[in-house]
Each structure stands twice: as structure tokens, then as C-alpha cells.
Design an enzyme around this catalytic site. Structure first.
Site, mmCIF file in Angstrom:
data_model
loop_
_atom_site.group_PDB
_atom_site.id
_atom_site.type_symbol
_atom_site.label_atom_id
_atom_site.label_comp_id
_atom_site.label_asym_id
_atom_site.label_seq_id
_atom_site.Cartn_x
_atom_site.Cartn_y
_atom_site.Cartn_z
ATOM 1 N N TYR A 73 -6.368 -5.183 -0.954
ATOM 2 C CA TYR A 73 -6.821 -3.804 -1.522
ATOM 3 C C TYR A 73 -8.228 -3.210 -0.909
ATOM 4 O O TYR A 73 -8.875 -2.533 -1.583
ATOM 5 C CB TYR A 73 -6.925 -4.010 -3.141
ATOM 6 C CG TYR A 73 -5.473 -3.983 -3.745
ATOM 7 C CD1 TYR A 73 -4.816 -2.647 -3.741
ATOM 8 C CD2 TYR A 73 -5.026 -4.834 -4.428
ATOM 9 C CE1 TYR A 73 -3.519 -2.508 -4.279
ATOM 10 C CE2 TYR A 73 -3.633 -4.801 -5.004
ATOM 11 C CZ TYR A 73 -3.256 -3.633 -5.084
ATOM 12 O OH TYR A 73 -1.810 -3.538 -5.614
ATOM 13 N N HIS A 100 3.499 -2.301 -6.900
ATOM 14 C CA HIS A 100 2.909 -1.624 -5.954
ATOM 15 C C HIS A 100 3.769 -1.579 -4.790
ATOM 16 O O HIS A 100 4.592 -2.050 -4.540
ATOM 17 C CB HIS A 100 1.649 -2.367 -5.433
ATOM 18 C CG HIS A 100 1.141 -2.157 -4.002
ATOM 19 N ND1 HIS A 100 0.082 -0.995 -4.149
ATOM 20 C CD2 HIS A 100 1.597 -2.079 -2.822
ATOM 21 C CE1 HIS A 100 0.208 -0.784 -2.665
ATOM 22 N NE2 HIS A 100 0.841 -1.503 -2.006
ATOM 23 N N ASN A 146 0.418 -2.217 -14.052
ATOM 24 C CA ASN A 146 1.497 -1.169 -13.837
ATOM 25 C C ASN A 146 2.728 -1.742 -13.022
ATOM 26 O O ASN A 146 3.485 -0.908 -12.303
ATOM 27 C CB ASN A 146 0.948 0.293 -12.952
ATOM 28 C CG ASN A 146 0.385 -0.056 -11.864
ATOM 29 O OD1 ASN A 146 0.180 -1.338 -11.457
ATOM 30 N ND2 ASN A 146 0.124 1.087 -11.075
ATOM 31 N N GLU A 185 0.713 -3.163 5.561
ATOM 32 C CA GLU A 185 1.119 -3.935 4.343
ATOM 33 C C GLU A 185 1.911 -5.122 4.596
ATOM 34 O O GLU A 185 2.068 -6.398 4.034
ATOM 35 C CB GLU A 185 1.441 -3.338 3.300
ATOM 36 C CG GLU A 185 0.012 -2.557 2.595
ATOM 37 C CD GLU A 185 0.248 -1.695 1.440
ATOM 38 O OE1 GLU A 185 -0.706 -1.071 0.962
ATOM 39 O OE2 GLU A 185 1.341 -1.608 0.881
ATOM 40 N N LYS A 230 3.886 -7.205 -9.762
ATOM 41 C CA LYS A 230 2.559 -7.637 -10.002
ATOM 42 C C LYS A 230 2.639 -8.631 -11.130
ATOM 43 O O LYS A 230 3.733 -8.837 -11.901
ATOM 44 C CB LYS A 230 1.954 -6.344 -10.571
ATOM 45 C CG LYS A 230 1.459 -5.253 -9.426
ATOM 46 C CD LYS A 230 0.901 -4.451 -9.980
ATOM 47 C CE LYS A 230 0.350 -3.275 -8.846
ATOM 48 N NZ LYS A 230 -0.774 -2.303 -9.148
HETATM 49 P P1 CMP Z 1 -1.243 0.265 -6.680
HETATM 50 O O1 CMP Z 1 -0.300 1.058 -6.487
HETATM 51 O O2 CMP Z 1 -1.326 -1.267 -6.778
HETATM 52 O O3 CMP Z 1 -2.869 0.621 -6.047
HETATM 53 C C1 CMP Z 1 -4.065 0.237 -6.523
HETATM 54 C C2 CMP Z 1 -3.969 -0.041 -8.005
HETATM 55 O O4 CMP Z 1 -5.269 0.186 -8.759
HETATM 56 C C3 CMP Z 1 -2.959 0.943 -8.780
HETATM 57 O O5 CMP Z 1 -1.797 0.460 -8.397
HETATM 58 C C4 CMP Z 1 -3.542 0.559 -10.134
HETATM 59 O O6 CMP Z 1 -3.101 -0.547 -10.769
HETATM 60 C C5 CMP Z 1 -4.803 0.357 -10.037
HETATM 61 N N1 CMP Z 1 -5.838 1.136 -10.708
HETATM 62 C C6 CMP Z 1 -6.753 1.255 -11.592
HETATM 63 N N2 CMP Z 1 -7.193 2.170 -11.955
HETATM 64 C C7 CMP Z 1 -6.886 3.112 -11.022
HETATM 65 C C8 CMP Z 1 -7.279 4.445 -10.912
HETATM 66 N N3 CMP Z 1 -7.946 5.290 -11.597
HETATM 67 N N4 CMP Z 1 -6.561 5.107 -9.820
HETATM 68 C C9 CMP Z 1 -5.724 4.544 -9.066
HETATM 69 N N5 CMP Z 1 -5.397 3.312 -9.273
HETATM 70 C C10 CMP Z 1 -5.829 2.487 -10.113
#
Ligand code: CMP
Length: 140
Positions: free
Chosen positions: A51, A117, A114, A128, A11
Site C-alpha cells: 500500500y 481490495h 471493507n 499488484e 481482507k
Molecule cells: P482498498 O481498496 O484496499 O485500498 C486502500 C484502503 O484504505 C481502502 O480499501 C480502505 O479500506 C482504506 N481506507 C481507509 N480510509 C480511507 C479513505 N478515506 N479513502 C480511501 N481508502 C481508505
């Protein structure tokens, strides 16, 4: 044991901090092969499309803004049970809950930033991967 492919994204917080090589080393040390890789800047529309499953969630707008905020590295990882293995290597979505040694525990800044992904299931992985790569760009 099944040889699988999964979609991974490094990311914008990872590219901004110049830690993509450290993250790739984690995949390779754990037996996953990077069989396709490209650095791209997602448009806001592309982030929303990728997403779309989360479009009703409260975090959707912030997530798409963040994914459009800088370059990402999209990649296909291949290996035995690659989908679950990558999720284990990444750790929990929220870095505060991620197990020690996982990518998100080591590098994640927040639940939004974070760092990585990874696809969550076989059907998701197929969709994906096809979102970013043609079959001819994937060299297993
Ligand atoms: P990712 O695995 O990229 O999938 C969706 C993203 O939404 C997740 O990682 C997080 O970075 C973001 N996100 C933010 N808030 C939440 C939440 N409460 N639950 C899940 N994903 C979240």
C-alpha cells in the site's frame, strides 16, 4: 472487450468471519475466474510495501495494522474487463456508499474493514499481481 487480469484480496475481516466462499461465489456468478489463489498472513512490512502509494494518507498506519491483523486470501481474477468488473462487484470503498448487492454493501463493516481490495487500473493490476504471484502460479 478485453480479457484482463486483476489482483483481489479478501481482507482479514473476511477470513475472520469465514465468508471467503460467499465472496468467491460473487466473482464466479459475475463471470470472473479465480486463476490463482493463496491464503497468507501479510507482515506489517509487506502491507506497507503493498500500500506504499497511500503512505502519506492519514489512514495508512491503520490500514497496514489491519492488513497485518489476520490471514488474507490473495487471488488473481480473470475475465472480460476484469478490472472494472471487479470494482463494480466490490462496490464503493466505503460500505455505507456501496450499491446494494455489492460485496462491500453485503459484507463490509467499515471503510477500513471493507472486506475486499481490487486493483484500480491496468498498470496497478500488473504490479499488484507480480507482488504476490509468479507467472507459473497463475493458471488461466
Ligand atoms: P482498498 O481498496 O484496499 O485500498 C486502500 C484502503 O484504505 C481502502 O480499501 C480502505 O479500506 C482504506 N481506507 C481507509 N480510509 C480511507 C479513505 N478515506 N479513502 C480511501 N481508502 C481508505
Amino acid at each position: 472487450m478485453a480479457c484482463e487480469r486483476t489482483l483481489s484480496i479478501l481482507k482479514p475481516d473476511a477470513t475472520a468471519r469465514n465468508i471467503t466462499g460467499k465472496i468467491n461465489a460473487k466473482f464466479e456468478e459475475n463471470g470472473l475466474r479465480i486463476i490463482a489463489q493463496r491464503r497468507v498472513r501479510l507482515t506489517r512490512a509487506e502491507a506497507e510495501c503493498f500500500y506504499a502509494v497511500h503512505k502519506e494518507r492519514s489512514f495508512f498506519a491503520d490500514l497496514c495494522t489491519f492488513m497485518n491483523s489476520g490471514p488474507v486470501v490473495v487471488q488473481v481474477l480473470e475475465g472480460e474487463n476484469a478490472i472494472i468488473k471487479n470494482r463494480d462487484i466490490m462496490g464503493a470503498t466505503n460500505p455505507k456508499e456501496a450499491a446494494p448487492g455489492t460485496i462491500r454493501a453485503l459484507f463490509g463493516l467499515s471503510i477500513d474493514q471493507n472486506t475486499v481490495h481490487g486493483s484500480d487500473a491496468a498498470e496497478t493490476a500488473a504490479r499488484e499481481i507480480a507482488f504476490f504471484f509468479r507467472e507459473t502460479e497463475i493458471l488461466g
